[in-house]
Design a protein around this motif. Structure first.
Motif, PDB file in Angstrom:
ATOM      1  N   ILE A  77       0.842  -1.203   0.000  1.00 48.38           N
ATOM      2  CA  ILE A  77       0.000   0.000   0.000  1.00 48.38           C
ATOM      3  C   ILE A  77       0.876   1.252   0.000  1.00 48.38           C
ATOM      4  O   ILE A  77       0.658   2.181  -0.793  1.00 48.38           O
ATOM      5  N   LYS A  78       1.890   1.290   0.861  1.00 50.00           N
ATOM      6  CA  LYS A  78       2.775   2.453   0.899  1.00 50.00           C
ATOM      7  C   LYS A  78       3.554   2.608  -0.401  1.00 50.00           C
ATOM      8  O   LYS A  78       3.781   3.715  -0.874  1.00 50.00           O
ATOM      9  N   ARG A  79       3.943   1.488  -0.995  1.00 56.77           N
ATOM     10  CA  ARG A  79       4.679   1.552  -2.274  1.00 56.77           C
ATOM     11  C   ARG A  79       3.764   2.075  -3.381  1.00 56.77           C
ATOM     12  O   ARG A  79       4.174   2.891  -4.202  1.00 56.77           O
ATOM     13  N   LEU A  80       2.516   1.615  -3.393  1.00 59.09           N
ATOM     14  CA  LEU A  80       1.552   2.130  -4.370  1.00 59.09           C
ATOM     15  C   LEU A  80       1.309   3.621  -4.157  1.00 59.09           C
ATOM     16  O   LEU A  80       1.175   4.375  -5.119  1.00 59.09           O
ATOM     17  N   HIS A  81       1.265   4.056  -2.906  1.00 64.88           N
ATOM     18  CA  HIS A  81       1.115   5.481  -2.614  1.00 64.88           C
ATOM     19  C   HIS A  81       2.286   6.269  -3.190  1.00 64.88           C
ATOM     20  O   HIS A  81       2.103   7.377  -3.698  1.00 64.88           O
ATOM     21  N   ASP A  82       3.490   5.711  -3.107  1.00 67.49           N
ATOM     22  CA  ASP A  82       4.664   6.397  -3.636  1.00 67.49           C
ATOM     23  C   ASP A  82       4.565   6.577  -5.148  1.00 67.49           C
ATOM     24  O   ASP A  82       5.001   7.582  -5.688  1.00 67.49           O
ATOM     25  N   ILE A  83       3.978   5.599  -5.812  1.00 67.83           N
ATOM     26  CA  ILE A  83       3.821   5.672  -7.265  1.00 67.83           C
ATOM     27  C   ILE A  83       2.663   6.599  -7.643  1.00 67.83           C
ATOM     28  O   ILE A  83       2.633   7.164  -8.722  1.00 67.83           O
ATOM     29  N   GLY A  84       1.710   6.778  -6.709  1.00 73.23           N
ATOM     30  CA  GLY A  84       0.573   7.646  -6.967  1.00 73.23           C
ATOM     31  C   GLY A  84      -0.725   6.898  -7.178  1.00 73.23           C
ATOM     32  O   GLY A  84      -1.714   7.473  -7.628  1.00 73.23           O
ATOM     33  N   TYR A  85      -0.738   5.610  -6.846  1.00 73.83           N
ATOM     34  CA  TYR A  85      -1.938   4.790  -7.016  1.00 73.83           C
ATOM     35  C   TYR A  85      -2.582   4.520  -5.659  1.00 73.83           C
ATOM     36  O   TYR A  85      -1.918   4.545  -4.629  1.00 73.83           O
ATOM     37  N   PRO A  86      -3.877   4.211  -5.654  1.00 73.47           N
ATOM     38  CA  PRO A  86      -4.553   3.936  -4.380  1.00 73.47           C
ATOM     39  C   PRO A  86      -4.135   2.579  -3.793  1.00 73.47           C
ATOM     40  O   PRO A  86      -3.806   1.643  -4.516  1.00 73.47           O
ATOM     41  N   GLY A  87      -4.193   2.491  -2.476  1.00 76.53           N
ATOM     42  CA  GLY A  87      -3.776   1.300  -1.750  1.00 76.53           C
ATOM     43  C   GLY A  87      -4.517   0.017  -2.063  1.00 76.53           C
ATOM     44  O   GLY A  87      -3.905  -1.058  -2.057  1.00 76.53           O
ATOM     45  N   PRO A  88      -5.837   0.053  -2.342  1.00 76.16           N
ATOM     46  CA  PRO A  88      -6.537  -1.211  -2.590  1.00 76.16           C
ATOM     47  C   PRO A  88      -5.986  -2.037  -3.758  1.00 76.16           C
ATOM     48  O   PRO A  88      -6.240  -3.232  -3.837  1.00 76.16           O
ATOM     49  N   LEU A  89      -5.195  -1.423  -4.616  1.00 76.99           N
ATOM     50  CA  LEU A  89      -4.572  -2.204  -5.696  1.00 76.99           C
ATOM     51  C   LEU A  89      -3.577  -3.228  -5.155  1.00 76.99           C
ATOM     52  O   LEU A  89      -3.166  -4.137  -5.876  1.00 76.99           O
ATOM     53  N   ALA A  90      -3.215  -3.115  -3.874  1.00 72.68           N
ATOM     54  CA  ALA A  90      -2.308  -4.089  -3.255  1.00 72.68           C
ATOM     55  C   ALA A  90      -2.915  -5.486  -3.251  1.00 72.68           C
ATOM     56  O   ALA A  90      -2.201  -6.482  -3.151  1.00 72.68           O
ATOM     57  N   LEU A  91      -4.222  -5.571  -3.377  1.00 76.87           N
ATOM     58  CA  LEU A  91      -4.877  -6.886  -3.435  1.00 76.87           C
ATOM     59  C   LEU A  91      -4.402  -7.709  -4.628  1.00 76.87           C
ATOM     60  O   LEU A  91      -4.497  -8.938  -4.610  1.00 76.87           O
ATOM     61  N   CYS A  92      -3.861  -7.047  -5.639  1.00 79.49           N
ATOM     62  CA  CYS A  92      -3.335  -7.766  -6.805  1.00 79.49           C
ATOM     63  C   CYS A  92      -2.174  -8.678  -6.425  1.00 79.49           C
ATOM     64  O   CYS A  92      -1.891  -9.645  -7.126  1.00 79.49           O
ATOM     65  N   LEU A  93      -1.504  -8.383  -5.298  1.00 80.32           N
ATOM     66  CA  LEU A  93      -0.415  -9.249  -4.846  1.00 80.32           C
ATOM     67  C   LEU A  93      -0.910 -10.603  -4.359  1.00 80.32           C
ATOM     68  O   LEU A  93      -0.131 -11.528  -4.195  1.00 80.32           O
ATOM     69  N   PHE A  94      -2.211 -10.718  -4.132  1.00 79.99           N
ATOM     70  CA  PHE A  94      -2.761 -11.969  -3.632  1.00 79.99           C
ATOM     71  C   PHE A  94      -3.489 -12.758  -4.717  1.00 79.99           C
ATOM     72  O   PHE A  94      -4.134 -13.757  -4.425  1.00 79.99           O
ATOM     73  N   ILE A  95      -3.360 -12.321  -5.969  1.00 82.94           N
ATOM     74  CA  ILE A  95      -3.898 -13.047  -7.116  1.00 82.94           C
ATOM     75  C   ILE A  95      -2.731 -13.818  -7.722  1.00 82.94           C
ATOM     76  O   ILE A  95      -1.763 -13.201  -8.200  1.00 82.94           O
ATOM     77  N   PRO A  96      -2.767 -15.149  -7.702  1.00 82.26           N
ATOM     78  CA  PRO A  96      -1.586 -15.939  -8.073  1.00 82.26           C
ATOM     79  C   PRO A  96      -0.922 -15.569  -9.403  1.00 82.26           C
ATOM     80  O   PRO A  96       0.291 -15.491  -9.466  1.00 82.26           O
ATOM     81  N   VAL A  97      -1.667 -15.337 -10.452  1.00 82.67           N
ATOM     82  CA  VAL A  97      -1.052 -15.052 -11.749  1.00 82.67           C
ATOM     83  C   VAL A  97      -0.445 -13.653 -11.789  1.00 82.67           C
ATOM     84  O   VAL A  97       0.614 -13.447 -12.380  1.00 82.67           O
ATOM     85  N   LEU A  98      -1.084 -12.698 -11.128  1.00 85.51           N
ATOM     86  CA  LEU A  98      -0.614 -11.314 -11.148  1.00 85.51           C
ATOM     87  C   LEU A  98       0.489 -11.030 -10.133  1.00 85.51           C
ATOM     88  O   LEU A  98       1.247 -10.082 -10.300  1.00 85.51           O
ATOM     89  N   SER A  99       0.566 -11.812  -9.080  1.00 88.27           N
ATOM     90  CA  SER A  99       1.468 -11.534  -7.976  1.00 88.27           C
ATOM     91  C   SER A  99       2.923 -11.282  -8.395  1.00 88.27           C
ATOM     92  O   SER A  99       3.498 -10.270  -8.006  1.00 88.27           O
ATOM     93  N   PRO A 100       3.556 -12.144  -9.183  1.00 92.51           N
ATOM     94  CA  PRO A 100       4.952 -11.879  -9.552  1.00 92.51           C
ATOM     95  C   PRO A 100       5.095 -10.627 -10.408  1.00 92.51           C
ATOM     96  O   PRO A 100       6.062  -9.880 -10.261  1.00 92.51           O
ATOM     97  N   ILE A 101       4.137 -10.371 -11.266  1.00 91.52           N
ATOM     98  CA  ILE A 101       4.202  -9.198 -12.137  1.00 91.52           C
ATOM     99  C   ILE A 101       4.075  -7.920 -11.309  1.00 91.52           C
ATOM    100  O   ILE A 101       4.839  -6.964 -11.484  1.00 91.52           O
ATOM    101  N   VAL A 102       3.117  -7.906 -10.377  1.00 93.36           N
ATOM    102  CA  VAL A 102       2.916  -6.736  -9.516  1.00 93.36           C
ATOM    103  C   VAL A 102       4.140  -6.526  -8.625  1.00 93.36           C
ATOM    104  O   VAL A 102       4.603  -5.394  -8.451  1.00 93.36           O
TER     105      VAL A 102
END
Length: 128
Positions: A77-102
């Motif tokens: 969440i803090k890293r996404l804030h640094d980039i300028g994106y909202p924190g809820p996008l952190a949920l993408c880290l818990f999607i198996p296919v997207l996790s390594p890419i995110v």
């Protein structure tokens, strides 16, 4: 977020969703949790024949897994804030296919220079 002029604490770094962190603290924090989990996993494997020790180390492994999952979500969440994106996008880290890419994107994508809606960037050159 830590007050202006104060050093952020380790509790803020690992368990607070407010503020911003850069790429290096994000990556080093992930490596910290990986090392902690690895140590506990090695102890579980080492004590396979001893029931009491195995139960204790398994409990420690589960506890560290829960703590690291919460902490990794806060770090993302803090890293996404640094980039300028909202924190809820952190949920993408818990999607198996997207996790390594995110994860790779969060490690490589540079943060926004200067202040954004989530706070000031530490050690960033000030703009006139």
């Amino acid at each position: 977020m830590a007050e202006e002029g104060r050093q952020p604490s380790m509790t803020w770094l690992f368990f607070s969703p407010s503020g911003r962190i850069g790429r290096l603290p994000f990556l080093l924090s992930w490596l910290f949790w990986f090392a902690v989990g690895s140590i506990f996993l090695m102890q579980v494997i080492k004590n396979e024949g001893e029931d009491a020790a195995l139960a204790l180390w398994t409990l420690a492994l589960i506890g560290s897994g829960v703590l690291s999952t919460v902490s990794i979500a806060m770090l993302a969440i803090k890293r996404l804030h640094d980039i300028g994106y909202p924190g809820p996008l952190a949920l993408c880290l818990f999607i198996p296919v997207l996790s390594p890419i995110v994860f790779i994107a969060l490690c490589l994508w540079p943060g926004a220079a200067g202040a954004n809606e989530y706070g000031n960037r530490r050690n960033a050159p000030s703009r006139p």
